[in-house]
Design a protein around this motif. Sequence first.
Motif, PDB file in Angstrom:
ATOM      1  N   LYS A   4      -9.342  -5.411  10.202  1.00 54.19           N
ATOM      2  CA  LYS A   4      -9.408  -5.538   8.749  1.00 54.19           C
ATOM      3  C   LYS A   4      -9.354  -4.144   8.141  1.00 54.19           C
ATOM      4  O   LYS A   4      -9.759  -3.179   8.780  1.00 54.19           O
ATOM      5  CB  LYS A   4     -10.731  -6.196   8.330  1.00 54.19           C
ATOM      6  CG  LYS A   4     -10.851  -7.644   8.726  1.00 54.19           C
ATOM      7  CD  LYS A   4     -12.219  -8.227   8.495  1.00 54.19           C
ATOM      8  CE  LYS A   4     -12.743  -8.092   7.110  1.00 54.19           C
ATOM      9  NZ  LYS A   4     -14.002  -8.795   6.891  1.00 54.19           N
ATOM     10  N   PRO A   5      -8.867  -4.024   6.902  1.00 46.53           N
ATOM     11  CA  PRO A   5      -8.913  -2.716   6.235  1.00 46.53           C
ATOM     12  C   PRO A   5     -10.371  -2.261   6.089  1.00 46.53           C
ATOM     13  O   PRO A   5     -11.232  -3.041   5.710  1.00 46.53           O
ATOM     14  CB  PRO A   5      -8.292  -2.983   4.867  1.00 46.53           C
ATOM     15  CG  PRO A   5      -7.443  -4.181   5.060  1.00 46.53           C
ATOM     16  CD  PRO A   5      -8.163  -5.008   6.084  1.00 46.53           C
ATOM     17  N   GLU A   6     -10.617  -1.019   6.443  1.00 48.83           N
ATOM     18  CA  GLU A   6     -11.968  -0.468   6.390  1.00 48.83           C
ATOM     19  C   GLU A   6     -12.019   0.617   5.324  1.00 48.83           C
ATOM     20  O   GLU A   6     -11.250   1.577   5.365  1.00 48.83           O
ATOM     21  CB  GLU A   6     -12.322   0.125   7.756  1.00 48.83           C
ATOM     22  CG  GLU A   6     -13.695   0.697   7.847  1.00 48.83           C
ATOM     23  CD  GLU A   6     -13.960   1.315   9.212  1.00 48.83           C
ATOM     24  OE1 GLU A   6     -14.903   2.106   9.299  1.00 48.83           O
ATOM     25  OE2 GLU A   6     -13.233   1.016  10.170  1.00 48.83           O
ATOM     26  N   LYS A   7     -12.928   0.458   4.359  1.00 49.76           N
ATOM     27  CA  LYS A   7     -13.010   1.404   3.248  1.00 49.76           C
ATOM     28  C   LYS A   7     -13.689   2.687   3.704  1.00 49.76           C
ATOM     29  O   LYS A   7     -14.694   2.664   4.402  1.00 49.76           O
ATOM     30  CB  LYS A   7     -13.786   0.789   2.094  1.00 49.76           C
ATOM     31  CG  LYS A   7     -13.687   1.591   0.822  1.00 49.76           C
ATOM     32  CD  LYS A   7     -14.123   0.798  -0.374  1.00 49.76           C
ATOM     33  CE  LYS A   7     -13.759   1.534  -1.640  1.00 49.76           C
ATOM     34  NZ  LYS A   7     -13.937   0.726  -2.803  1.00 49.76           N
ATOM     35  N   LYS A   8     -13.131   3.798   3.297  1.00 51.28           N
ATOM     36  CA  LYS A   8     -13.694   5.112   3.586  1.00 51.28           C
ATOM     37  C   LYS A   8     -14.175   5.743   2.291  1.00 51.28           C
ATOM     38  O   LYS A   8     -13.591   5.551   1.233  1.00 51.28           O
ATOM     39  CB  LYS A   8     -12.644   6.024   4.245  1.00 51.28           C
ATOM     40  CG  LYS A   8     -12.244   5.551   5.614  1.00 51.28           C
ATOM     41  CD  LYS A   8     -13.423   5.633   6.540  1.00 51.28           C
ATOM     42  CE  LYS A   8     -13.065   5.173   7.928  1.00 51.28           C
ATOM     43  NZ  LYS A   8     -14.165   5.271   8.844  1.00 51.28           N
TER      44      LYS A   8
ATOM     45  N   SER B   3      -3.974  12.899   4.144  1.00 49.09           N
ATOM     46  CA  SER B   3      -4.974  12.169   4.921  1.00 49.09           C
ATOM     47  C   SER B   3      -4.301  11.020   5.666  1.00 49.09           C
ATOM     48  O   SER B   3      -3.125  10.728   5.460  1.00 49.09           O
ATOM     49  CB  SER B   3      -6.087  11.629   4.021  1.00 49.09           C
ATOM     50  OG  SER B   3      -5.615  10.560   3.246  1.00 49.09           O
ATOM     51  N   GLU B   4      -5.065  10.378   6.503  1.00 48.63           N
ATOM     52  CA  GLU B   4      -4.558   9.233   7.253  1.00 48.63           C
ATOM     53  C   GLU B   4      -4.927   7.917   6.572  1.00 48.63           C
ATOM     54  O   GLU B   4      -4.827   6.859   7.168  1.00 48.63           O
ATOM     55  CB  GLU B   4      -5.128   9.248   8.664  1.00 48.63           C
ATOM     56  CG  GLU B   4      -4.714  10.462   9.461  1.00 48.63           C
ATOM     57  CD  GLU B   4      -5.362  10.507  10.821  1.00 48.63           C
ATOM     58  OE1 GLU B   4      -6.196   9.640  11.127  1.00 48.63           O
ATOM     59  OE2 GLU B   4      -5.025  11.420  11.586  1.00 48.63           O
ATOM     60  N   LEU B   5      -5.360   7.985   5.314  1.00 47.95           N
ATOM     61  CA  LEU B   5      -5.825   6.808   4.596  1.00 47.95           C
ATOM     62  C   LEU B   5      -4.729   6.218   3.720  1.00 47.95           C
ATOM     63  O   LEU B   5      -3.717   6.854   3.448  1.00 47.95           O
ATOM     64  CB  LEU B   5      -7.033   7.179   3.732  1.00 47.95           C
ATOM     65  CG  LEU B   5      -8.232   7.750   4.494  1.00 47.95           C
ATOM     66  CD1 LEU B   5      -9.316   8.154   3.515  1.00 47.95           C
ATOM     67  CD2 LEU B   5      -8.756   6.777   5.512  1.00 47.95           C
TER      68      LEU B   5
ATOM     69  N   LYS C 278     -18.096   7.409  -3.678  1.00 48.57           N
ATOM     70  CA  LYS C 278     -16.787   7.147  -4.273  1.00 48.57           C
ATOM     71  C   LYS C 278     -15.805   6.819  -3.152  1.00 48.57           C
ATOM     72  O   LYS C 278     -15.638   7.578  -2.206  1.00 48.57           O
ATOM     73  CB  LYS C 278     -16.305   8.375  -5.033  1.00 48.57           C
ATOM     74  CG  LYS C 278     -14.965   8.173  -5.687  1.00 48.57           C
ATOM     75  CD  LYS C 278     -14.531   9.410  -6.428  1.00 48.57           C
ATOM     76  CE  LYS C 278     -13.153   9.184  -7.007  1.00 48.57           C
ATOM     77  NZ  LYS C 278     -12.626  10.402  -7.600  1.00 48.57           N
ATOM     78  N   GLY C 279     -15.156   5.675  -3.272  1.00 50.48           N
ATOM     79  CA  GLY C 279     -14.160   5.277  -2.286  1.00 50.48           C
ATOM     80  C   GLY C 279     -12.929   6.149  -2.393  1.00 50.48           C
ATOM     81  O   GLY C 279     -12.465   6.452  -3.484  1.00 50.48           O
ATOM     82  N   ILE C 280     -12.392   6.567  -1.249  1.00 54.78           N
ATOM     83  CA  ILE C 280     -11.204   7.419  -1.270  1.00 54.78           C
ATOM     84  C   ILE C 280      -9.992   6.736  -0.648  1.00 54.78           C
ATOM     85  O   ILE C 280      -8.895   7.255  -0.721  1.00 54.78           O
ATOM     86  CB  ILE C 280     -11.452   8.772  -0.567  1.00 54.78           C
ATOM     87  CG1 ILE C 280     -11.928   8.568   0.873  1.00 54.78           C
ATOM     88  CG2 ILE C 280     -12.414   9.612  -1.355  1.00 54.78           C
ATOM     89  CD1 ILE C 280     -12.025   9.859   1.665  1.00 54.78           C
ATOM     90  N   GLY C 281     -10.179   5.563  -0.048  1.00 54.31           N
ATOM     91  CA  GLY C 281      -9.044   4.851   0.528  1.00 54.31           C
ATOM     92  C   GLY C 281      -9.470   3.940   1.658  1.00 54.31           C
ATOM     93  O   GLY C 281     -10.657   3.750   1.914  1.00 54.31           O
ATOM     94  N   TYR C 282      -8.480   3.402   2.350  1.00 53.44           N
ATOM     95  CA  TYR C 282      -8.720   2.470   3.449  1.00 53.44           C
ATOM     96  C   TYR C 282      -8.095   3.015   4.721  1.00 53.44           C
ATOM     97  O   TYR C 282      -7.025   3.614   4.692  1.00 53.44           O
ATOM     98  CB  TYR C 282      -8.114   1.102   3.132  1.00 53.44           C
ATOM     99  CG  TYR C 282      -8.825   0.411   2.004  1.00 53.44           C
ATOM    100  CD1 TYR C 282      -9.907  -0.414   2.251  1.00 53.44           C
ATOM    101  CD2 TYR C 282      -8.434   0.609   0.691  1.00 53.44           C
ATOM    102  CE1 TYR C 282     -10.583  -1.041   1.218  1.00 53.44           C
ATOM    103  CE2 TYR C 282      -9.099  -0.013  -0.350  1.00 53.44           C
ATOM    104  CZ  TYR C 282     -10.174  -0.834  -0.077  1.00 53.44           C
ATOM    105  OH  TYR C 282     -10.836  -1.433  -1.108  1.00 53.44           O
TER     106      TYR C 282
ATOM    107  N   SER D 280       0.839  -1.189   0.000  1.00 52.28           N
ATOM    108  CA  SER D 280       0.000   0.000   0.000  1.00 52.28           C
ATOM    109  C   SER D 280       0.874   1.239   0.000  1.00 52.28           C
ATOM    110  O   SER D 280       2.096   1.161   0.167  1.00 52.28           O
ATOM    111  CB  SER D 280      -0.908   0.013   1.233  1.00 52.28           C
ATOM    112  OG  SER D 280      -0.121   0.091   2.401  1.00 52.28           O
ATOM    113  N   ARG D 281       0.234   2.363  -0.181  1.00 47.90           N
ATOM    114  CA  ARG D 281       0.923   3.638  -0.043  1.00 47.90           C
ATOM    115  C   ARG D 281      -0.035   4.624   0.611  1.00 47.90           C
ATOM    116  O   ARG D 281      -1.264   4.508   0.466  1.00 47.90           O
ATOM    117  CB  ARG D 281       1.422   4.159  -1.380  1.00 47.90           C
ATOM    118  CG  ARG D 281       0.325   4.451  -2.358  1.00 47.90           C
ATOM    119  CD  ARG D 281       0.878   4.991  -3.638  1.00 47.90           C
ATOM    120  NE  ARG D 281      -0.246   5.278  -4.522  1.00 47.90           N
ATOM    121  CZ  ARG D 281      -0.138   5.482  -5.800  1.00 47.90           C
ATOM    122  NH1 ARG D 281       1.039   5.440  -6.360  1.00 47.90           N
ATOM    123  NH2 ARG D 281      -1.179   5.747  -6.529  1.00 47.90           N
ATOM    124  N   SER D 282       0.520   5.550   1.334  1.00 48.81           N
ATOM    125  CA  SER D 282      -0.333   6.512   2.025  1.00 48.81           C
ATOM    126  C   SER D 282      -0.827   7.566   1.035  1.00 48.81           C
ATOM    127  O   SER D 282      -0.153   7.892   0.053  1.00 48.81           O
ATOM    128  CB  SER D 282       0.417   7.174   3.176  1.00 48.81           C
ATOM    129  OG  SER D 282       1.525   7.887   2.687  1.00 48.81           O
TER     130      SER D 282
END
Length: 107
Positions: free
Chosen positions: A74-78, A37-39, A93-97, A31-33
């Motif tokens: 678990k990864p939580e989608k934001k 944001s903190e996602l 629209k998903g913006i990250g996890y 992954s990459r940040s």
Amino acid sequence: MEELVEELLDLEGVKSVRRFNDSVLRVELYSRSIPGSELFEISGDLRKISQKIRSCLEQARQNRVFSSWEWVVKPEKKYQKTSLGRKKVKDRKGIGYKKDYYEISVS
């Protein structure tokens, strides 16, 4: 248990597997940040990765490596915030996890 760790490391999308103690595994994903944001943006298809991890865990449970397991983290989608006007829920629209790893408790 070491065979399970090696099997998880061979999965596509898994960066590393760490054991915190005898009963907790942390499976980190590629992954990459996301700047500002903190996602995190996870590389690969998270659904396929999750199913492969689950399959490995179920196979180890059936082979009596351990008696049970469960997801701890678990990864939580934001999603982007949308107004309650005309937009429907499926238009989000998903913006990250929020997390980029799994924590699994085995016993």
